[in-house]
Design a protein around this motif. Structure first.
Motif: not given
Length: 139
Positions: A51-55, A70-72
């Motif tokens: 799982h990736l979240r990119i900004a 924003a990270s867990m």
């Protein structure tokens, strides 16, 4: 007599679209979120193992705390700049690059400034070829 160069504003949607296309090419399901970091939308990508979240973040490096928030717990955070992965944002490099390419853009020699991306991931050691991602280099 003076010279005036007419330049178009940088197309942030083009960069966003290139990231989405790259992630889909890496076999991720890509989702747009309503979340953002400093008005830059976060892109989510998932596959069976990751799982990736990119900004896109500022080259000035002031969003590091926002990215951490924003990270867990257990997530890994890194930055991608010009196709290279960094454990922390290389602020000196991103700043000098920003000013140089901003100057070239003012002269009409390039259409965009290479972006800096923050990546929050639950992936283990999965290797993603960031150097292949479009929208990294100016055109």
């Amino acid at each position: 007599m003076t010279w005036k160069i007419v330049r178009q504003p940088e197309n942030l949607g083009e960069t966003h679209g290139a990231v989405v296309k790259f992630l889909k090419g890496q076999k991720f399901d890509v989702y747009m979120t309503d979340e953002s970091i400093e008005n830059m939308p976060i892109i989510e990508a998932r596959n069976e193992a990751c799982h990736l979240r990119i900004a896109r973040v500022s080259p000035f490096g002031h969003e590091a705390e926002l990215v951490r928030r924003a990270s867990m717990v257990g997530d890994r955070i890194f930055y991608v700049f010009r196709g290279v992965e960094y454990q922390e944002q290389p602020v000196r490099r991103t700043l000098s690059n920003y000013f140089w390419f901003r100057f070239l853009r003012e002269l009409g020699m390039v259409s965009r400034i290479p972006p800096v991306f923050a990546v929050i991931t639950s992936c283990g050691n999965e290797q993603i070829p960031w150097a292949e991602m479009g929208a990294q280099e100016p055109v």
